[in-house]
Design an enzyme around this catalytic site. Structure first.
Site, mmCIF file in Angstrom:
data_model
loop_
_atom_site.group_PDB
_atom_site.id
_atom_site.type_symbol
_atom_site.label_atom_id
_atom_site.label_comp_id
_atom_site.label_asym_id
_atom_site.label_seq_id
_atom_site.Cartn_x
_atom_site.Cartn_y
_atom_site.Cartn_z
ATOM 1 N N CYS A 145 0.809 -1.228 0.000
ATOM 2 C CA CYS A 145 0.000 0.000 0.000
ATOM 3 C C CYS A 145 0.842 1.278 0.000
ATOM 4 O O CYS A 145 0.540 2.237 -0.715
ATOM 5 C CB CYS A 145 -0.959 0.002 1.182
ATOM 6 S SG CYS A 145 -0.254 -0.629 2.706
ATOM 7 N N HIS B 24 -2.791 6.279 4.480
ATOM 8 C CA HIS B 24 -1.367 6.465 4.730
ATOM 9 C C HIS B 24 -0.939 7.840 4.198
ATOM 10 O O HIS B 24 -1.377 8.270 3.124
ATOM 11 C CB HIS B 24 -0.533 5.410 3.982
ATOM 12 C CG HIS B 24 -0.705 4.016 4.496
ATOM 13 N ND1 HIS B 24 -1.305 3.704 5.693
ATOM 14 C CD2 HIS B 24 -0.315 2.825 3.949
ATOM 15 C CE1 HIS B 24 -1.279 2.394 5.868
ATOM 16 N NE2 HIS B 24 -0.697 1.839 4.827
HETATM 17 N N1 LIG Z 1 -4.798 -3.477 5.044
HETATM 18 C C1 LIG Z 1 -4.155 -2.843 4.074
HETATM 19 O O1 LIG Z 1 -4.096 -1.596 4.019
HETATM 20 C C2 LIG Z 1 -3.461 -3.628 2.992
HETATM 21 C C3 LIG Z 1 -2.943 -2.947 1.888
HETATM 22 C C4 LIG Z 1 -2.281 -3.657 0.881
HETATM 23 C C5 LIG Z 1 -2.165 -5.026 0.994
HETATM 24 N N2 LIG Z 1 -2.657 -5.671 2.087
HETATM 25 C C6 LIG Z 1 -2.504 -7.124 2.157
HETATM 26 O O2 LIG Z 1 -3.786 -7.706 1.927
HETATM 27 C C7 LIG Z 1 -3.895 -8.929 2.642
HETATM 28 C C8 LIG Z 1 -5.142 -8.893 3.514
HETATM 29 O O3 LIG Z 1 -4.992 -7.861 4.473
HETATM 30 P P1 LIG Z 1 -6.189 -7.349 5.395
HETATM 31 O O4 LIG Z 1 -5.711 -6.046 5.922
HETATM 32 O O5 LIG Z 1 -7.491 -7.414 4.673
HETATM 33 O O6 LIG Z 1 -6.165 -8.433 6.590
HETATM 34 P P2 LIG Z 1 -7.354 -8.928 7.532
HETATM 35 O O7 LIG Z 1 -8.298 -7.827 7.842
HETATM 36 O O8 LIG Z 1 -6.684 -9.605 8.654
HETATM 37 O O9 LIG Z 1 -8.124 -10.028 6.644
HETATM 38 C C9 LIG Z 1 -7.540 -11.246 6.282
HETATM 39 C C10 LIG Z 1 -8.480 -12.057 5.407
HETATM 40 O O10 LIG Z 1 -7.815 -13.288 5.074
HETATM 41 C C11 LIG Z 1 -8.625 -14.383 5.504
HETATM 42 N N3 LIG Z 1 -7.779 -15.486 5.990
HETATM 43 C C12 LIG Z 1 -6.891 -15.476 6.999
HETATM 44 N N4 LIG Z 1 -6.347 -16.711 7.174
HETATM 45 C C13 LIG Z 1 -6.930 -17.509 6.251
HETATM 46 C C14 LIG Z 1 -6.832 -18.875 5.932
HETATM 47 N N5 LIG Z 1 -5.999 -19.701 6.600
HETATM 48 N N6 LIG Z 1 -7.587 -19.376 4.919
HETATM 49 C C15 LIG Z 1 -8.432 -18.540 4.247
HETATM 50 N N7 LIG Z 1 -8.598 -17.244 4.494
HETATM 51 C C16 LIG Z 1 -7.850 -16.723 5.492
HETATM 52 C C17 LIG Z 1 -9.458 -13.840 6.645
HETATM 53 O O11 LIG Z 1 -10.596 -14.673 6.786
HETATM 54 P P3 LIG Z 1 -11.344 -14.848 8.221
HETATM 55 O O12 LIG Z 1 -12.203 -13.619 8.378
HETATM 56 O O13 LIG Z 1 -12.145 -16.090 8.016
HETATM 57 O O14 LIG Z 1 -10.289 -14.963 9.261
HETATM 58 C C18 LIG Z 1 -9.787 -12.451 6.115
HETATM 59 O O15 LIG Z 1 -10.828 -12.520 5.168
HETATM 60 C C19 LIG Z 1 -2.587 -9.067 3.447
HETATM 61 O O16 LIG Z 1 -1.678 -9.869 2.728
HETATM 62 C C20 LIG Z 1 -2.075 -7.643 3.521
HETATM 63 O O17 LIG Z 1 -0.672 -7.584 3.666
HETATM 64 C C21 LIG Z 1 -3.313 -5.014 3.083
#
Ligand SMILES: NC(=O)c1ccc[n+]([C@@H]2O[C@H](COP(=O)([O-])OP(=O)(O)OC[C@H]3O[C@@H](n4cnc5c(N)ncnc54)[C@H](OP(=O)(O)O)[C@@H]3O)[C@@H](O)[C@H]2O)c1
Length: 334
Positions: free
Chosen positions: A128, A241
């Site tokens: 991001c 950010h």
């Molecule tokens: N947040 C940001 O600003 C941002 C920006 C760019 C990239 N990212 C990347 O995007 C990805 C997701 O980030 P997020 O911020 O959305 O995280 P998050 O809020 O923690 O959400 C994680 C998601 O992944 C699922 N998940 C976790 N473990 C899993 C498993 N073993 N099998 C299947 N699904 C699983 C979760 O499902 P459950 O609800 O069932 O646990 C949830 O839907 C990460 O790799 C992060 O680095 C994030």
């Protein structure tokens, strides 16, 4: 048009916005599926007025889908996405796991769309803090090659997912009420604090988040000579950010010229009127798909230097919007 779109990590901070964007932008497809971990499987969510049951991610779950947009932790993306490719899906991934692999395209549609169209493997969406910076750098780099970038980030807690947001709100409440609080997403209290570490320690005292800003920038701009010195800091802001960026270009770019270059570039909005205290703020950029730039000024310490301030919604352009824009680009070129 894609026939069957699978949203992986549909319940997470990024996945929720992916769902909103697909609705908001009326992404064309015959069928949508929403997939997450066993923790969420069986729960329901509403999409375009209809109720859907969340499915569990398995290696067999991709059959029948032709597009996957995945927003899961790195280890999950590493384990499951090869199965999606094998099942014949186009795969767009938000995680950090695949981005720097050789056969993976790392794409910002305004910057290097052709990489998505040429991709035969996974298409990764950048980190991001990298995405908003590279959108800002691209028009400058096209005008006069960027030699060096010094960037300090002020990153929102939503960058650490739903748990990061919960930690900010619950930790702030506990702090104000004088109670103890155990943070889950951060190693130090984030309420009323700044944490100068995002990610683990890597080479030369830099963190993984900081080195992503170096290596991903080079890959997206296709220029291995660009020098980037990043400092990534977590701040108690819920979403968006902010970045203080200074660039050194081969030939000088004046603030007036930079303003014109930024204004002409798709996806950028300039808000820059210091006399009236107008510049981008996380509070005013929240919920927008754009990259905002202000405080454009000459670097008084270097003849070829330019400094500016850059803010963007990390859950939108920093993640979900970028992925959905890639999906739209692929859909247009099917
Ligand atoms: N947040 C940001 O600003 C941002 C920006 C760019 C990239 N990212 C990347 O995007 C990805 C997701 O980030 P997020 O911020 O959305 O995280 P998050 O809020 O923690 O959400 C994680 C998601 O992944 C699922 N998940 C976790 N473990 C899993 C498993 N073993 N099998 C299947 N699904 C699983 C979760 O499902 P459950 O609800 O069932 O646990 C949830 O839907 C990460 O790799 C992060 O680095 C994030």
């Amino acid at each position: 048009m894609f026939k069957n779109v699978a949203i992986i990590g549909a319940t997470g901070a990024v996945g929720q916005i992916v769902r909103h964007l697909l609705e908001e932008r009326d992404f064309p497809a015959e069928k949508f599926r929403f997939i997450a971990s066993a923790r969420s499987a069986g729960t329901t969510l509403t999409f375009k007025g209809e109720e859907y049951t969340v499915e569990e991610l398995t290696k067999d779950c991709f059959a029948g889908s032709d597009l996957v947009i995945a927003s899961t932790p790195d280890d999950v993306a590493a384990e499951y996405l090869p199965a999606a490719l094998e099942a014949g899906c186009k795969v767009i991934d938000e995680s950090g796991y695949w981005r720097m692999k050789e056969d993976v395209a790392l794409v910002i549609p305004e910057v290097n769309p052709q990489a998505a169209l040429d991709a035969t493997g996974i298409i990764a969406s950048p980190n991001c803090s990298t995405t908003q910076m590279v959108v800002a750098l691209k028009p400058l780099h096209d005008a006069s090659k960027i030699k060096r970038v010094i960037v300090s980030t002020y990153q929102a807690t939503s960058g650490a997912g739903l748990q990061g947001t919960a930690d900010l709100f619950d930790g702030s409440k506990a702090f104000l009420e004088g109670n103890k609080f155990e943070y889950k997403a951060f190693t130090h209290p984030i309420a009323f604090n700044c944490i100068p570490q995002i990610g683990g320690e890597k080479a030369d005292g830099y963190t993984s988040e900081e080195l992503k800003m170096l290596y991903e920038t080079r890959k997206i701009l296709g220029d291995e000579s660009i020098l980037v010195n990043p400092t990534a800091v977590r701040v108690p802001v819920a979403n968006c950010h902010s970045e203080s960026i200074t660039v050194e270009t081969e030939k000088p770019i004046s603030p007036e010229e930079a303003r014109k270059l930024f204004e002409a570039f798709p996806g950028i909005k300039v808000v820059d009127d210091i006399k009236n205290s107008e510049y981008p703020l996380p509070s005013t950029c929240d919920g927008s798909d754009l990259v905002y730039i202000g405080r454009i000024r000459k670097d008084i310490s270097h003849p070829n230097g330019l400094s500016f301030w850059c803010v963007s919604d990390n859950l939108r352009k920093g993640a979900a919007t970028n992925a959905v824009q890639i999906a739209e680009l692929l859909a247009k070129n099917l």
